[in-house]
Design an enzyme around this catalytic site. Structure first.
Site, mmCIF file in Angstrom:
data_model
loop_
_atom_site.group_PDB
_atom_site.id
_atom_site.type_symbol
_atom_site.label_atom_id
_atom_site.label_comp_id
_atom_site.label_asym_id
_atom_site.label_seq_id
_atom_site.Cartn_x
_atom_site.Cartn_y
_atom_site.Cartn_z
ATOM 1 N N ASP A 54 -1.001 9.707 -8.859
ATOM 2 C CA ASP A 54 -1.120 8.620 -7.877
ATOM 3 C C ASP A 54 0.005 7.615 -8.050
ATOM 4 O O ASP A 54 0.406 7.288 -9.166
ATOM 5 C CB ASP A 54 -2.465 7.914 -8.049
ATOM 6 C CG ASP A 54 -2.610 6.714 -7.120
ATOM 7 O OD1 ASP A 54 -2.808 6.925 -5.906
ATOM 8 O OD2 ASP A 54 -2.501 5.575 -7.605
ATOM 9 N N TYR A 59 4.539 -0.105 -6.451
ATOM 10 C CA TYR A 59 4.841 0.110 -7.861
ATOM 11 C C TYR A 59 6.354 0.232 -8.053
ATOM 12 O O TYR A 59 6.940 1.310 -7.891
ATOM 13 C CB TYR A 59 4.156 1.377 -8.380
ATOM 14 C CG TYR A 59 2.649 1.395 -8.256
ATOM 15 C CD1 TYR A 59 1.912 0.234 -8.037
ATOM 16 C CD2 TYR A 59 1.957 2.594 -8.357
ATOM 17 C CE1 TYR A 59 0.534 0.261 -7.921
ATOM 18 C CE2 TYR A 59 0.570 2.632 -8.246
ATOM 19 C CZ TYR A 59 -0.130 1.461 -8.025
ATOM 20 O OH TYR A 59 -1.498 1.502 -7.908
#
Length: 329
Positions: A54, A59
């Site tokens: 994931d 991010y």
């Protein structure tokens, strides 16, 4: 390894998944390691039988996706399940296609197995997000649709416009209020899968902290923003983690392996999402697989964790009430 279905999608995933938040550059809450360390962690997950990875655009502004794309080279793409996500404001009629295609480019793949709306947005109609994701699903660019950080109201609204196969909420032994009381029973009833994040309480369930004091690397932000690390909750949480570790030791397991195993064993949880910065950390996480807590120990551990969860329940409720992304217009 036991496989579990991702909602009604037909996609099979392992009960432990690799969480790509650390390799985006967040590392240990602000402490960054060289990319080779993160690549080693991802590959250790794959070598250990994990098929579910994931990530998110958020991010490291896509860097996590890029590293996952590099790490899966040489592995059978058809056996790997990739998940990523973006906020609602970047999944509109004008932006959704570009957003998903940019994710595919960073991951260096021609489809994404699961695409989630990372946060709702009161200024963007959920119907618009779902309409665009449905189009991309019909074209084969994504295989399943999920949501992250949605309230029960948001989930129900999203279901009016799309098949929701996965929810990604914060959930651990120490963070349980909303999910257990409302969302988890609903998702079980509706056959919506759940992939938990912060499954080890932002690290406090690893057992590495001492009740006598908090020791953080320079730049680590947990003590400033995470309720579990507040002066009120931290000593209680550390003592609880020690008790959980004592029960896990009966099985020859570490505290973190015990905490992950408890999440995976919770009815309705499809997979526990756990990040790792290094191959060594990932190897330890893999030790959560392949064994079972007794019913008595599962309950005992849950009761210990609930004492801590009650201390952060008020903060959790306040978060839901005041977070701007969770408000309907």
């Amino acid at each position: 390894m036991q496989m579990r279905e991702l909602g009604k999608s037909g996609i099979k995933v392992t009960p432990l998944a690799y969480g790509g938040w650390p390799c985006g550059g967040g590392g240990e809450w602000g402490v960054k390691l060289p990319d080779e360390e993160y690549l080693g962690a991802i590959r250790a997950a794959l070598e250990g039988g994990i098929n579910f990875l994931d990530s998110a655009v958020f991010y490291g502004h896509g860097h996590s996706e890029e590293l996952i794309g590099q790490a899966i080279k040489g592995y059978d793409r058809e056996k790997i399940v990739l998940s990523t996500k973006q906020v609602a404001g970047r999944l509109t009629h004008d932006t959704a296609r570009q957003t998903v295609e940019e994710c595919m480019k960073r991951l260096d793949v021609d489809y994404i197995d699961l695409f989630l709306v990372h946060w709702p947005n009161p200024k963007v109609d959920i119907a618009e997000n779902m309409d665009e994701l449905n189009k991309l699903k019909e074209e084969g660019k994504i295989r399943a649709i999920g949501v992250s950080n949605y309230t029960l109201e948001h989930i129900k609204r999203a279901q009016q416009y799309a098949q929701i196969d996965m929810l990604q909420p914060c959930y651990s032994l120490f963070w349980r209020y909303q999910l257990e009381n409302e969302i988890l029973p609903y998702c079980r009833e509706q056959n919506i899968g759940i992939m938990t994040y912060s499954s080890i309480g932002q690290g406090i369930l690893t057992g590495k902290f001492s009740a006598t004091g908090k020791v953080f690397a320079e730049g680590d932000q947990r003590q400033n923003i995470i309720p579990l690390y507040s002066d009120e909750v931290f000593p209680v949480a550390v003592k609880a983690a020690e008790k959980i570790g004592e029960i896990g030791a009966k099985y020859g397991k570490t505290p973190v392996q015990t905490a992950i195993n408890w999440v995976m064993a919770t009815p309705g949880i499809t997979t526990a999402l756990v990040g790792a910065k290094t191959a060594a950390q990932q190897q330890e996480n893999l030790g959560a697989l392949g064994w079972e807590l007794s019913a008595e120990d599962y309950k005992a551990i849950g009761d210990i964790g609930l004492d801590v969860a009650k201390l952060v329940a008020d903060w959790d409720t306040l978060f839901e009430k005041d977070h701007p992304a969770l408000k309907f217009e």
